[in-house]
Design an enzyme around this catalytic site. Structure first.
Site, PDB file in Angstrom:
ATOM      1  CD  GLU A  64      -2.372   1.324   2.812  1.00 29.78           C
ATOM      2  OE1 GLU A  64      -3.417   1.987   2.920  1.00 29.78           O
ATOM      3  OE2 GLU A  64      -1.832   0.746   3.771  1.00 29.78           O
ATOM      4  CE  LYS A 117      -6.965   1.618   4.161  1.00 32.56           C
ATOM      5  NZ  LYS A 117      -5.668   2.141   4.677  1.00 32.56           N
ATOM      6  CB  CYS A 152      -3.797  -1.255   5.042  1.00 28.10           C
ATOM      7  SG  CYS A 152      -2.684  -1.020   6.462  1.00 28.10           S
TER       8      CYS A 152
END
Length: 264
Positions: free
Chosen positions: A40, A117, A153
């Site tokens: 990421e 995300k 994440c």
């Protein structure tokens, strides 16, 4: 399917251009793999919030173009990690112009998936302050024909996302991250939990090194649908090369059909 997980390490001394070229070189050394995965926000700096504005790019910007060239060079699908995306003239519901966006390229360098995300880390600062939240669950066909699902994440802490993904046919979770060393045991545990509870292969690609004063956790891993860790990196820069038989997902679900007993 042969997967290369590039646990990239970096610090504050390396420019975006230098890091991009170095990362592309690591990708180009993975010839013979079917899927190559990067972490990421490796180009913008995962915890370097102050630099995100100046390092933001469109999804066809310099970083992704260089990764596309590397994908073509080795004839492999490349998950290029995520970038700080500034689309141009688009703003989100909160009036922000930035997203944390993952980009996947096929073996010809064509963009086959993007994922913004959904869960922003920062408890009101960092990502929530600077970035919009994504809204879409994103799946794609991986080189062996299995169904991959994208997350990033902090998403790993929200199991409902992964249940939504398996309901859409996911068998492999691909998760780039910039997860800090301070909570690395959470990372290691949650990778196994998501694999075991959803009976999926999990590919977790974390960052190493120290940047913006934050030591990164490393410990990238590939986990089987029974929760077995097939390969795990240490704390430094490292490339995992793992042969994954995704047919084990169907076998795990047949041998122990727990998902059929869901009631909520």
């Amino acid at each position: 399917m042969r997967i290369a997980v590039i646990q990239l390490a970096y610090d504050d001394s390396e420019s975006v251009a230098e890091r991009t070229e170095r990362a592309a070189g690591l990708v180009e050394h993975q010839r013979g793999h079917d899927l190559v995965v990067l972490p990421e926000l490796w180009s913008a700096g995962g915890f370097d919030y102050r630099s995100w504005e100046e390092r933001a790019q469109q999804v066809d910007g310099d970083v992704v173009q260089r990764m596309a060239q590397a994908a073509r060079e080795i004839g492999a699908m490349v998950h290029a990690g995520s970038i700080v995306e500034r689309p141009g003239d688009e703003t989100g519901p909160e009036g922000k112009e930035l997203w944390n966006t993952s980009v996947v390229l096929d073996a010809s360098g064509e963009r086959v998936a993007t994922y913004r995300k959904i869960h922003r880390f920062g408890f009101g600062g960092g990502e929530p302050k600077l970035m919009e939240a994504g809204e879409d669950v994103v799946l794609l066909d991986l080189p062996d024909g299995s169904r991959g699902a994208l997350s990033t994440c902090y998403d790993l802490r929200f199991p409902e996302l992964y249940r939504a993904q398996i309901d859409q046919g996911a068998t492999v979770f691909v998760i780039p991250a910039a997860w800090p060393m301070a909570r690395v045991e959470h990372w290691r545990l949650l990778l196994r939990a998501r694999a075991l509870e959803d009976q999926c292969v999990v590919v977790g690609c974390n960052t190493a090194g120290t940047h913006a004063g934050t030591e990164m956790g490393g410990h990238s891993a590939v986990v089987s649908p029974t929760g077995e860790v097939l390969a795990e990196a240490g704390a430094g820069e490292e490339v995992l090369s793992v042969e994954v038989d995704t047919s084990t997902v169907a076998k795990a679900r047949e041998d122990f059909p727990v998902l059929a007993d869901r009631r909520m």
